[in-house]
Design a protein around this motif. Sequence first.
Motif, PDB file in Angstrom:
ATOM      1  N   GLU A 568      38.823 -13.300  55.854  1.00  0.00           N
ATOM      2  CA  GLU A 568      38.765 -14.659  55.721  1.00  0.00           C
ATOM      3  C   GLU A 568      38.563 -14.954  54.231  1.00  0.00           C
ATOM      4  N   SER A 570      39.327 -18.677  53.213  1.00  0.00           N
ATOM      5  CA  SER A 570      38.729 -19.834  52.887  1.00  0.00           C
ATOM      6  C   SER A 570      38.272 -20.628  54.344  1.00  0.00           C
ATOM      7  N   LYS A 571      37.627 -21.497  54.541  1.00  0.00           N
ATOM      8  CA  LYS A 571      37.415 -22.381  55.664  1.00  0.00           C
ATOM      9  C   LYS A 571      37.120 -23.814  55.541  1.00  0.00           C
ATOM     10  N   SER A 572      37.521 -24.608  56.351  1.00  0.00           N
ATOM     11  CA  SER A 572      37.387 -26.165  56.217  1.00  0.00           C
ATOM     12  C   SER A 572      37.253 -26.669  57.645  1.00  0.00           C
ATOM     13  N   ASP A 575      41.208 -26.078  58.830  1.00  0.00           N
ATOM     14  CA  ASP A 575      41.774 -25.166  58.769  1.00  0.00           C
ATOM     15  C   ASP A 575      41.273 -24.015  58.442  1.00  0.00           C
ATOM     16  N   MET A 576      41.699 -22.650  58.564  1.00  0.00           N
ATOM     17  CA  MET A 576      41.160 -21.508  58.085  1.00  0.00           C
ATOM     18  C   MET A 576      42.052 -20.627  57.605  1.00  0.00           C
ATOM     19  N   TYR A 578      43.419 -16.855  56.208  1.00  0.00           N
ATOM     20  CA  TYR A 578      43.239 -15.313  55.897  1.00  0.00           C
ATOM     21  C   TYR A 578      44.046 -14.597  55.028  1.00  0.00           C
ATOM     22  N   HIS A 608      42.881 -26.182  63.313  1.00  0.00           N
ATOM     23  CA  HIS A 608      42.103 -26.333  64.363  1.00  0.00           C
ATOM     24  C   HIS A 608      42.611 -27.605  65.220  1.00  0.00           C
TER      25      HIS A 608
END
Length: 671
Positions: A568, A570-572, A575-576, A578, A608
């Motif tokens: 991974e 970043s993550k929000s 969205d994500m 990788y 998402h």
Amino acid sequence: MSSKNYDRKCKICDEQYTNDLNAEYEWCKSCQTKYLGDSASGNEKIDDLIQEIQSKINDPNDIVFEWIPYDQFDGIEEISKGDIATVYSAIWNNGPLSYSYFKKELTRISEKKVALKCLHNNSQNNINELLSEIKTYSINNLNNILKIYGISQNLDTKNYIMVLHNEYFEKCCKKCGQLYTNIEFKWCNSCHVNYLNKNFTTHLSENKEIDNYIQEMQLKINNPRTIVFEWIPYNQFVEINEISKSGFTTVYFAKWKDGPLYYEYMVGWARELDKKVALKCLDNSQNLTSDFLNEVTTYSIDYFDNNFKIYGISQNPDTKDYIMVLQNEYCEKCVKCGKYVDAQHKWCKLCQMNHFKEDFMNWTSGNEVINGFIQEMQLKIDDLSDIIFEWIPFDQFYNVEQIVKNKVKDDVAAVYSAIWKDGPLIYSPIRKDLKRESDNKVAIKSYHNSKNNISEFLNEVKIYSTKYLNDILKIYGISQRPDTGDYMMVFPYKECEKCGNPNINDLKAKYEWCRLCQIKYFEENFTKWTSGNEKIDNLIQETQLKINDPSKIVFEWIPYDQLYKKGEISKSDFDMIYSAIWKDGPLCYYDREWIRKSDKKVALKYYHNIPVNTEFLNEVKAYLKMKFSFIINIYGISQDSDTKDYFIVLENVEGENFNDWINSSETDGSP
């Protein structure tokens, strides 16, 4: 995300694995360190170093550095003995520790051939020097540094021994034990410098500035194909004959009895006897050492350099003037003007320029600006392979056929193929003069209204090249349509070897790439893949069919099993992202075919709850638009085999926050 569901904790100590590789191997650093226990060298500093190196083990592929009892070695045989160390080959009975993927534990590779390196200066009393050298080796199997297994001690001499990987014998000099500077030639710069120091201390100029310069030049040698710059006694020269005298410079032709040093593979240094050389003597140079050395620096000791080569410096015993000893080619002279630019092909730039100047009166385009431009282009020629840019009368062309329809929007009125009767001027190395290559097929671009926009037309001409050695599309010259008065550019004609389609576009001609053949290739491959979604398939196919030059990225469907080693970034809420390695990698056009750049690092962007029918495709199209603006590369679309979510595969951005980078790219006004 991970492509496999590995157990993330060690079964023994219940600690978290640090990465996917360790989880896959079920390898735990903490457990391995406990398994190794304490070393038993009997020397505190060595024990501390062993423990320090063992603590740096980070994955199951690393070498386990250890104390190795001397009685473990059989078949010990001396290989080389230098000034610093002696190297032996041996068989290590038990062999090194290696982590077994199948057994999930450390095992030994028995009967391992190794190199034993023993320092001469009684390493038991010089521990610090020994430890410093050990740190120059590596336990990481994935880098190019020589590998080390551990330390041992000779039971008789009590000297400590470095136990090295068997590759030492291939990569290290047998005389001094140091890594070869050039492995291909088995050439060691350290031994080379020692050789020069031992053999040339008596060959001095008696001028400190010159002696320092010679030593400095010798220390610059870093490969066996470099000339050994020397002080050469004047009595080495025989059959000395004056060639030319100009101002304060006299050039002689001579034979050097012993000749220059050269390095022969697996043999060593030898001399090329009775070598023909040029002697360049500067008047009063004994009083102008700095000026003389400034002249020396204009020559080269690199055989691969295009400049004239220099072997060294000498001195006339009568006049005391210093002499540059140069390659024999320096002596060659043009029969017309006394100077060569290309001695091998007997081509003289000065005579070539004089020929063009004399010929300026024999042709005209009818326009003073065009004439001046052509004359300027001709006088820029500095190599016999350069194209001679010319004014080409239109009546020189026959079999004129239009191959591209009018494109008034970009000022190209039409493109034609034709046969040029006389053909371009080519330098003949056999006749040693210019000749024409008659009945040469060419491509001609006619520019709309160029007779009234000569400056713009000539700016376009300047984009092209007359240099054969670069990658820019070549141009022969300028012509003019007799009916409209529009000026025309004349190019070499290129066509596709498969379909015969003319390649007159810059990139097509440069890469020998044909769009028609490319489209056919994509169309034939449409049936060999599918995303499982008709709209995604259509978008990928449409994008592939729009490709118009070989430097563009090919947008593809990328099977999920092609992507591995994901972690991974970043993550929000939306969205994500990788990181991943794409095994086969993207398509790249090279040497007239598409190949893949394997193990490409990429970024995977998941969304998402975005349905494929709407927002996802709009997002993909936005990236495709950015791609063609050279902001960010999008390689294709894939689908997670577990979640069935579609995601896009993007260029990886090193050292950046990916979302911040994308957001800044989308809002900074970049073209």
